[in-house]
Design a protein around this motif. Sequence first.
Motif, PDB file in Angstrom:
ATOM      1  N   LEU A 130      47.709  44.587  52.250  1.00 12.56           N
ATOM      2  CA  LEU A 130      48.028  45.001  51.023  1.00 12.56           C
ATOM      3  C   LEU A 130      48.202  46.590  51.385  1.00 12.56           C
ATOM      4  N   PHE A 131      49.381  47.173  50.859  1.00 15.52           N
ATOM      5  CA  PHE A 131      49.879  48.483  51.166  1.00 15.52           C
ATOM      6  C   PHE A 131      49.989  48.773  49.368  1.00 15.52           C
ATOM      7  N   TYR A 132      48.703  49.630  48.952  1.00 20.14           N
ATOM      8  CA  TYR A 132      48.727  49.990  47.534  1.00 20.14           C
ATOM      9  C   TYR A 132      49.231  51.365  47.438  1.00 20.14           C
ATOM     10  N   HIS A 133      50.456  51.881  46.799  1.00 24.35           N
ATOM     11  CA  HIS A 133      50.924  53.065  47.037  1.00 24.35           C
ATOM     12  C   HIS A 133      50.766  53.617  45.434  1.00 24.35           C
ATOM     13  N   VAL A 134      50.074  54.751  45.469  1.00 22.92           N
ATOM     14  CA  VAL A 134      49.719  55.605  44.262  1.00 22.92           C
ATOM     15  C   VAL A 134      50.729  56.449  43.742  1.00 22.92           C
ATOM     16  N   SER A 135      51.471  56.373  42.798  1.00 24.94           N
ATOM     17  CA  SER A 135      52.444  57.257  42.429  1.00 24.94           C
ATOM     18  C   SER A 135      52.573  57.981  41.233  1.00 24.94           C
ATOM     19  N   THR A 136      53.516  58.564  40.602  1.00 28.03           N
ATOM     20  CA  THR A 136      53.636  59.442  39.399  1.00 28.03           C
ATOM     21  C   THR A 136      54.491  58.922  38.408  1.00 28.03           C
ATOM     22  N   ASP A 137      54.337  59.488  37.150  1.00 30.02           N
ATOM     23  CA  ASP A 137      55.449  58.919  36.029  1.00 30.02           C
ATOM     24  C   ASP A 137      56.587  60.102  36.209  1.00 30.02           C
ATOM     25  N   GLU A 138      56.285  61.101  37.059  1.00 31.52           N
ATOM     26  CA  GLU A 138      57.398  62.055  37.176  1.00 31.52           C
ATOM     27  C   GLU A 138      58.427  61.550  37.983  1.00 31.52           C
ATOM     28  N   VAL A 139      58.481  60.590  38.607  1.00 28.62           N
ATOM     29  CA  VAL A 139      59.752  59.874  39.100  1.00 28.62           C
ATOM     30  C   VAL A 139      60.804  59.265  38.197  1.00 28.62           C
ATOM     31  N   TYR A 140      60.203  59.051  36.754  1.00 27.84           N
ATOM     32  CA  TYR A 140      61.297  58.625  35.955  1.00 27.84           C
ATOM     33  C   TYR A 140      61.900  59.832  35.372  1.00 27.84           C
ATOM     34  N   GLY A 141      61.742  61.095  35.450  1.00 26.39           N
ATOM     35  CA  GLY A 141      62.378  62.283  34.898  1.00 26.39           C
ATOM     36  C   GLY A 141      61.717  62.769  33.833  1.00 26.39           C
ATOM     37  N   SER A 142      62.634  63.140  32.642  1.00 24.50           N
ATOM     38  CA  SER A 142      61.865  63.838  31.758  1.00 24.50           C
ATOM     39  C   SER A 142      62.648  63.323  30.227  1.00 24.50           C
ATOM     40  N   LEU A 143      61.686  63.213  29.400  1.00 23.45           N
ATOM     41  CA  LEU A 143      62.144  62.519  28.069  1.00 23.45           C
ATOM     42  C   LEU A 143      62.546  63.710  27.065  1.00 23.45           C
ATOM     43  N   GLU A 144      63.283  63.398  26.067  1.00 28.16           N
ATOM     44  CA  GLU A 144      63.462  64.261  24.896  1.00 28.16           C
ATOM     45  C   GLU A 144      62.310  63.777  23.882  1.00 28.16           C
ATOM     46  N   PRO A 145      62.024  64.771  22.850  1.00 33.17           N
ATOM     47  CA  PRO A 145      61.117  64.430  22.139  1.00 33.17           C
ATOM     48  C   PRO A 145      61.440  63.098  21.032  1.00 33.17           C
ATOM     49  N   GLY A 146      60.492  62.386  20.795  1.00 32.22           N
ATOM     50  CA  GLY A 146      60.963  61.117  20.145  1.00 32.22           C
ATOM     51  C   GLY A 146      60.002  59.937  20.600  1.00 32.22           C
ATOM     52  N   PRO A 147      60.119  58.851  19.998  1.00 36.36           N
ATOM     53  CA  PRO A 147      59.442  57.657  20.367  1.00 36.36           C
ATOM     54  C   PRO A 147      59.625  56.968  21.827  1.00 36.36           C
ATOM     55  N   ASP A 148      60.746  57.446  22.896  1.00 39.12           N
ATOM     56  CA  ASP A 148      60.899  56.825  24.084  1.00 39.12           C
ATOM     57  C   ASP A 148      59.666  57.023  24.953  1.00 39.12           C
ATOM     58  N   MET A 149      59.425  56.109  25.773  1.00 42.99           N
ATOM     59  CA  MET A 149      58.378  56.152  26.577  1.00 42.99           C
ATOM     60  C   MET A 149      59.054  55.405  28.002  1.00 42.99           C
ATOM     61  N   PHE A 150      58.395  55.931  29.254  1.00 47.54           N
ATOM     62  CA  PHE A 150      58.832  55.366  30.348  1.00 47.54           C
ATOM     63  C   PHE A 150      58.187  53.781  30.738  1.00 47.54           C
ATOM     64  N   THR A 151      59.045  53.048  31.080  1.00 49.30           N
ATOM     65  CA  THR A 151      58.783  51.489  31.508  1.00 49.30           C
ATOM     66  C   THR A 151      58.563  51.608  32.878  1.00 49.30           C
ATOM     67  N   GLU A 152      58.313  50.159  33.313  1.00 50.31           N
ATOM     68  CA  GLU A 152      58.495  50.085  34.973  1.00 50.31           C
ATOM     69  C   GLU A 152      60.076  50.044  35.195  1.00 50.31           C
ATOM     70  N   THR A 153      60.913  49.466  34.043  1.00 53.44           N
ATOM     71  CA  THR A 153      62.413  49.521  34.489  1.00 53.44           C
ATOM     72  C   THR A 153      63.119  50.651  34.379  1.00 53.44           C
ATOM     73  N   THR A 154      62.290  51.782  33.719  1.00 52.39           N
ATOM     74  CA  THR A 154      63.174  53.089  33.615  1.00 52.39           C
ATOM     75  C   THR A 154      63.820  53.317  34.672  1.00 52.39           C
ATOM     76  N   PRO A 155      65.190  53.809  35.046  1.00 52.80           N
ATOM     77  CA  PRO A 155      65.771  54.179  36.113  1.00 52.80           C
ATOM     78  C   PRO A 155      65.029  55.490  36.708  1.00 52.80           C
ATOM     79  N   TYR A 156      64.836  55.518  37.966  1.00 48.13           N
ATOM     80  CA  TYR A 156      64.266  56.642  38.485  1.00 48.13           C
ATOM     81  C   TYR A 156      65.336  58.113  38.422  1.00 48.13           C
ATOM     82  N   SER A 157      64.688  59.212  38.003  1.00 46.44           N
ATOM     83  CA  SER A 157      65.749  60.364  37.678  1.00 46.44           C
ATOM     84  C   SER A 157      64.746  61.472  38.040  1.00 46.44           C
ATOM     85  N   PRO A 158      64.290  61.631  39.301  1.00 48.89           N
ATOM     86  CA  PRO A 158      63.360  62.744  39.614  1.00 48.89           C
ATOM     87  C   PRO A 158      63.808  64.096  39.455  1.00 48.89           C
TER      88      PRO A 158
END
Length: 356
Positions: A130-158
């Motif tokens: 097993l290769f377990y890679h520890v990464s960050t939510d920052e790969v998903y980019g930035s959100l506007e204020p509001g209810p949206d959240m990053f999920t596992e299928t959010t496109p990458y936008s670093p």
Amino acid sequence: MDKRNILITGGAGFIGSHVIRRFLNAHPHYNIVCVDLLTYAGNLDNLSDVINNPRFTFIKADIVDLDRMSEIIAAHNIDSIIHLAAESHVDRSILDPFAFARTNVMGTLSLLQAAKNYWEKQPEGMQGKLFYHVSTDEVYGSLEPGPDMFTETTPYSPRSPYSASKASSDHFVRAYHHTYGMPMKISNCSNNYGPNQFPEKLIPLLINNIRHNKPLPVYGEGLNVRDWLYVEDHAAAIDLIFHNGGVGETYNIGGLNEWKNIDIVKLVISITDRLLGREPGASLPLITFVTDRKGHDLRYAIDPAKLCNELGWKPSVTFEEGIEKTVEWYLANNQWLDNVTSGEYLDFYNTLYSGR
Ligand code: NAD
Ligand code: TYD
């Protein structure tokens, strides 16, 4: 009980040291080998309670060095890797992006290649590895204020050199899975806080500066939002995903705990002043609004539903408890703070703030 020989990279840093402690304590049949270059962010004091454990080996080495990684993986018959070593501070990535490409991209690639070469030669091949890679939510980019959240299928936008380098390393891990059949897991976690975090990151920087009556730099207007998780809850999630997560899967980790920076600053001031025996609000005048970070991401928010629903994880520490424990730890560990905030740290700090 299952025996494993696990290589944990970056174990002398903040999160890695908590992961090592947890794995040694919770899994008495595991041998742990830690590889860490001991950069400015790595500190053997973070491992002082485990360094003499007979099931623990520390090796100072650079993950970019493919030959050395190959040697270590073979010598210790490594069957699992938990990869945390990285350059991790966004402000540094803005000043020196190449260091981030080197460690986070080339370092991850060297580890993947070293593991692949060794595991492919075993009679059972990649089976059980097993290769377990520890990464960050920052790969998903930035959100506007509001209810949206990053999920596992959010496109990458670093959007910072740090998050671009982490995104790239995530892609390499998935590429090794698809191309060579490397068994892997990835987790993307929100902002961590807690004991042993290097005091260039917001929360320990605030505590240290309050202690010394130094200005508390707030970037822009302090309205950026981060989603904070206590480091031991991150380590617990890594443990759970390592054992029960699906191979080839990605899990987002976060405690549904969003805070505007300025509110964090006020909270840390109120706790630290109280624990230092100062008048309530005594350190509020230290708040200093400074020029904003270049390209400063506005908001991060993690949706941890997959981890909670499929694996039953939930955070164990409330934010109020976690912050209190964190401030207590830093105030009780002045010497640790003084040791790490000398030399290279000060040079960087002066460079960063001289233009503001
Ligand atoms: P850290 O900066 O505290 O520790 C990083 C460790 O890696 C240090 O001990 C350092 O000496 C070591 N290291 C750096 N370059 C190396 C190299 N070339 N070879 C070997 N070792 C090297 O970082 P952290 O905050 O503990 O983060 C650990 C991991 O978790 C990183 O991959 C980071 O991207 C990820 N992450 C961090 C956060 C957070 O809030 N801190 C959140 C999500 C994910
Ligand atoms: P940081 O701890 O560097 O984490 P990240 O940038 O990876 O989220 O910063 C957290 C937030 O605090 C971020 O919005 C930047 C801000 N910040 C300040 O306002 N002042 C500071 O001195 C630092 C280090 C960060």
